[in-house]
Design a protein around this motif. Structure first.
Motif, PDB file in Angstrom:
ATOM      1  N   THR A 114       5.309   2.846  -4.213  1.00 28.57           N
ATOM      2  CA  THR A 114       5.209   4.218  -4.707  1.00 28.57           C
ATOM      3  C   THR A 114       5.131   4.281  -6.233  1.00 28.57           C
ATOM      4  OG1 THR A 114       7.614   4.334  -4.640  1.00 28.57           O
ATOM      5  CG2 THR A 114       6.446   5.244  -2.766  1.00 28.57           C
ATOM      6  N   SER A 115       5.495   3.186  -6.910  1.00 28.80           N
ATOM      7  CA  SER A 115       5.474   3.195  -8.367  1.00 28.80           C
ATOM      8  C   SER A 115       4.027   3.290  -8.862  1.00 28.80           C
ATOM      9  CB  SER A 115       6.142   1.924  -8.889  1.00 28.80           C
ATOM     10  OG  SER A 115       5.306   0.836  -8.625  1.00 28.80           O
ATOM     11  N   PRO A 116       3.835   3.553 -10.175  1.00 29.64           N
ATOM     12  CA  PRO A 116       2.469   3.748 -10.683  1.00 29.64           C
ATOM     13  C   PRO A 116       1.515   2.612 -10.361  1.00 29.64           C
ATOM     14  CG  PRO A 116       4.088   4.223 -12.394  1.00 29.64           C
ATOM     15  CD  PRO A 116       4.848   3.774 -11.202  1.00 29.64           C
ATOM     16  N   GLY A 117       2.022   1.375 -10.326  1.00 25.38           N
ATOM     17  CA  GLY A 117       1.134   0.246 -10.054  1.00 25.38           C
ATOM     18  C   GLY A 117       0.790   0.089  -8.593  1.00 25.38           C
ATOM     19  N   GLY A 118       1.564   0.724  -7.727  1.00 24.93           N
ATOM     20  CA  GLY A 118       1.330   0.578  -6.296  1.00 24.93           C
ATOM     21  C   GLY A 118       0.349   1.619  -5.790  1.00 24.93           C
ATOM     22  N   ARG A 119      -0.219   1.369  -4.622  1.00 23.26           N
ATOM     23  CA  ARG A 119      -1.161   2.331  -4.043  1.00 23.26           C
ATOM     24  C   ARG A 119      -0.831   2.547  -2.584  1.00 23.26           C
ATOM     25  NH1 ARG A 119      -2.192   2.836  -8.424  1.00 23.26           N
ATOM     26  NH2 ARG A 119      -4.118   2.616  -9.636  1.00 23.26           N
ATOM     27  N   LEU A 120      -0.779   3.813  -2.204  1.00 25.08           N
ATOM     28  CA  LEU A 120      -0.645   4.178  -0.809  1.00 25.08           C
ATOM     29  C   LEU A 120      -1.907   4.963  -0.438  1.00 25.08           C
ATOM     30  CD1 LEU A 120       3.087   5.270  -0.836  1.00 25.08           C
ATOM     31  CD2 LEU A 120       2.146   3.431   0.523  1.00 25.08           C
ATOM     32  N   PRO A 121      -2.156   5.158   0.852  1.00 26.56           N
ATOM     33  CA  PRO A 121      -3.353   5.926   1.196  1.00 26.56           C
ATOM     34  C   PRO A 121      -3.291   7.325   0.580  1.00 26.56           C
ATOM     35  CG  PRO A 121      -2.448   4.867   3.128  1.00 26.56           C
ATOM     36  CD  PRO A 121      -1.469   4.644   2.028  1.00 26.56           C
ATOM     37  N   GLY A 122      -4.446   7.815   0.113  1.00 25.61           N
ATOM     38  CA  GLY A 122      -4.515   9.149  -0.463  1.00 25.61           C
ATOM     39  C   GLY A 122      -3.952   9.233  -1.857  1.00 25.61           C
ATOM     40  N   ASP A 123      -3.839   8.111  -2.539  1.00 29.80           N
ATOM     41  CA  ASP A 123      -3.323   8.123  -3.901  1.00 29.80           C
ATOM     42  C   ASP A 123      -4.359   8.751  -4.832  1.00 29.80           C
ATOM     43  OD1 ASP A 123      -2.536   7.168  -6.570  1.00 29.80           O
ATOM     44  OD2 ASP A 123      -1.074   5.972  -5.444  1.00 29.80           O
ATOM     45  N   PRO A 124      -3.964   9.701  -5.681  1.00 33.83           N
ATOM     46  CA  PRO A 124      -4.949  10.325  -6.575  1.00 33.83           C
ATOM     47  C   PRO A 124      -5.585   9.345  -7.554  1.00 33.83           C
ATOM     48  CG  PRO A 124      -2.697  11.062  -7.055  1.00 33.83           C
ATOM     49  CD  PRO A 124      -2.646  10.296  -5.787  1.00 33.83           C
ATOM     50  N   ALA A 125      -4.860   8.258  -7.907  1.00 36.59           N
ATOM     51  CA  ALA A 125      -5.411   7.304  -8.860  1.00 36.59           C
ATOM     52  C   ALA A 125      -6.460   6.403  -8.218  1.00 36.59           C
ATOM     53  CB  ALA A 125      -4.299   6.444  -9.447  1.00 36.59           C
ATOM     54  N   ASP A 126      -6.521   6.432  -6.910  1.00 38.57           N
ATOM     55  CA  ASP A 126      -7.441   5.552  -6.191  1.00 38.57           C
ATOM     56  C   ASP A 126      -8.775   6.271  -6.003  1.00 38.57           C
ATOM     57  OD1 ASP A 126      -8.644   3.752  -4.471  1.00 38.57           O
ATOM     58  OD2 ASP A 126      -7.571   4.531  -2.720  1.00 38.57           O
ATOM     59  N   THR A 127      -9.645   6.170  -6.997  1.00 42.88           N
ATOM     60  CA  THR A 127     -10.872   6.963  -6.957  1.00 42.88           C
ATOM     61  C   THR A 127     -11.917   6.375  -6.020  1.00 42.88           C
ATOM     62  OG1 THR A 127     -11.456   5.763  -8.939  1.00 42.88           O
ATOM     63  CG2 THR A 127     -10.699   8.016  -9.247  1.00 42.88           C
ATOM     64  N   GLU A 128     -11.849   5.067  -5.800  1.00 43.28           N
ATOM     65  CA  GLU A 128     -12.863   4.434  -4.964  1.00 43.28           C
ATOM     66  C   GLU A 128     -12.624   4.653  -3.482  1.00 43.28           C
ATOM     67  OE1 GLU A 128     -13.896   0.251  -5.811  1.00 43.28           O
ATOM     68  OE2 GLU A 128     -12.756   0.625  -7.635  1.00 43.28           O
ATOM     69  N   GLY A 129     -11.413   5.077  -3.144  1.00 41.69           N
ATOM     70  CA  GLY A 129     -11.085   5.219  -1.736  1.00 41.69           C
ATOM     71  C   GLY A 129     -10.815   3.903  -1.071  1.00 41.69           C
ATOM     72  N   ARG A 130     -10.455   2.905  -1.859  1.00 40.35           N
ATOM     73  CA  ARG A 130     -10.153   1.576  -1.301  1.00 40.35           C
ATOM     74  C   ARG A 130      -9.022   1.610  -0.315  1.00 40.35           C
ATOM     75  NH1 ARG A 130     -10.953  -3.581  -4.656  1.00 40.35           N
ATOM     76  NH2 ARG A 130      -9.170  -4.394  -3.560  1.00 40.35           N
ATOM     77  N   TYR A 131      -8.069   2.461  -0.566  1.00 41.93           N
ATOM     78  CA  TYR A 131      -6.858   2.406   0.244  1.00 41.93           C
ATOM     79  C   TYR A 131      -6.806   3.505   1.300  1.00 41.93           C
ATOM     80  CZ  TYR A 131      -5.869  -0.891  -3.334  1.00 41.93           C
ATOM     81  OH  TYR A 131      -5.969  -1.975  -4.158  1.00 41.93           O
ATOM     82  N   GLY A 132      -7.956   4.157   1.547  1.00 39.32           N
ATOM     83  CA  GLY A 132      -8.026   5.128   2.625  1.00 39.32           C
ATOM     84  C   GLY A 132      -7.407   6.455   2.251  1.00 39.32           C
ATOM     85  N   LYS A 133      -7.560   7.389   3.147  1.00 39.94           N
ATOM     86  CA  LYS A 133      -7.034   8.731   2.908  1.00 39.94           C
ATOM     87  C   LYS A 133      -5.898   9.052   3.871  1.00 39.94           C
ATOM     88  CE  LYS A 133     -10.000  10.430  -0.214  1.00 39.94           C
ATOM     89  NZ  LYS A 133     -10.073   9.107  -0.873  1.00 39.94           N
TER      90      LYS A 133
END
Lengths: 189, 189
Positions: A114-133
């Motif tokens: 959940t920290s800034p460096g981590g990514r969960l699905p639907g993360d706003p910082a994940d612009t490519e959609g790598r981690y799904g929605k």
């Protein structure tokens, strides 16, 4: 699961009917693998089953490990396979600080995701959609990537839904199934 | 990302077997770096450039950096110590090839101490059996540990075979011993 070094047990050939079921199961669990399934599990090739300690079975094709399974749990991909087809699995990302814990076999905790460096699905910082929605349910097999790295470092089963993780930000997130440098990784076939 | 073809080929480090990005967490970082520079100089430039190193550090808080630093130092020390210990046991341990008289003019050959050189004695036993076309098995020694028992007087052949096939074992560390079963002889006498 594989914190200690393990030695492979008996190796046996998989019946073609069983092979078909495995193929179907893989497709059910990882629908994104569909385009590559013929490369990963060719219909004509002979799959081998290697028994590992603690009732884990490993499916091997021509010496390359593909999937492993504890009893009748979900089939989990071997990291070598994940590295070859990184897009075909549901992925999460951990921050840099968590890498060293993951690589020593710790259970993944929610703050690492959940920290800034981590990514969960639907993360706003994940612009490519790598981690799904879509949020993932507990029990989903996931591949864990790491901040600043291209290759995945862990495969595991979610203990907590990703929606819940975003709310609670605490507790165990994902059980360490198979990580870089563990017994399964170093296993010589 | 999307334009890449699959399967992707991933380079693995020749020292710690992890993808080179993760070498820094492996404990043998120095060696890994050297290996990478020699074998994959392009990737080495990318991973060990000044910018990359700085970027790695900047993403962590100072306190966490310190902890990580300490941890990695500890790990490196541990790895080095383990290696040194390994080398020492290797240098000091001996392989004993014993010729044991079983019955007048009948001998068995026992081989002890191969496991110290990282050999799987079960497999070696099988190889001996195949090579010499005799019975060859792993038996427990009363003092603890295992030895390989080969039927027939094969001490010289085994010595040669080990020298030729298992290069890890230094020739000087192999010793031939003759062992007459005194107990039986006494009982008979």
């Amino acid at each position: 699961m594989f914190k200690k070094d393990i030695s492979p047990g008996a190796k046996s050939k998989v019946k073609s009917s069983v092979q078909r079921t495995i193929r179907q199961k893989v497709l059910d669990t990882y629908p994104l693998l569909e385009p590559y399934i013929e490369d990963i599990l060719p219909k004509k090739e002979q799959l081998d089953l290697v028994k590992l300690p603690d009732r884990v079975s490993l499916y091997v094709l021509n010496g390359t490990p593909l999937f492993f399974q504890h009893m009748d749990d979900a089939l989990l991909p071997h990291l070598a396979l994940v590295h070859r087809y990184p897009n075909a699995f549901s992925r999460l990302r951990i921050d840099r600080g968590a890498i060293r814990f993951v690589l020593s076999g710790a259970t993944l905790m929610a703050p690492g995701l959940t920290s800034p460096g981590g990514r969960l699905p639907g993360d706003p910082a994940d612009t490519e959609g790598r981690y799904g929605k879509e949020d993932l349910e507990p029990g989903t097999p996931v591949v864990i990537e790491a901040e600043g790295k291209d290759t995945a470092c862990m495969v595991g089963v979610l203990k907590m839904g990703t929606g819940e993780m975003k709310k609670v930000k605490k507790g165990q997130a994902c059980e360490a199934g198979h990580y870089l440098g563990d017994g399964l990784w170093t296993l010589a076939l | 990302m999307a334009t890449e073809s699959y399967p992707k080929t991933v380079i693995y480090c020749g020292v710690c077997t992890l993808p080179p990005e993760y070498c820094e967490f492996g404990g043998t970082t120095k060696k890994c770096e050297e290996w990478l520079e020699k074998n994959q100089s392009e990737l080495h430039k990318k991973l060990y450039s000044q910018e990359a190193l700085e970027q790695n550090l900047s993403s962590l808080s100072i306190e966490a950096q310190k902890r990580a630093e300490k941890d990695s130092q500890k790990k490196a020390a541990k790895a080095a110590a383990a290696e040194a210990r390994d080398a020492e046991t290797r240098a000091s341990s001996k392989v004993l090839i014993k010729r044991i008289e079983r019955n007048k003019r009948k001998y068995v050959t026992a081989v002890q101490g191969l496991e110290a050189f990282g050999l799987d004695i079960k497999k070696v036993a099988k190889d001996f059996g195949k090579k010499f076309a005799t019975g060859s098995s792993v038996t427990k020694v009363p003092g603890g540990g295992d030895e390989i028992t080969v039927q027939g007087d094969l001490s010289d052949d085994i010595l040669e075979y080990i020298e030729d096939n298992y290069k890890d074992v230094p020739e000087d560390n192999i010793e031939l011993v003759e062992d007459k079963k005194k107990k039986k002889a006494e009982q008979v006498g």
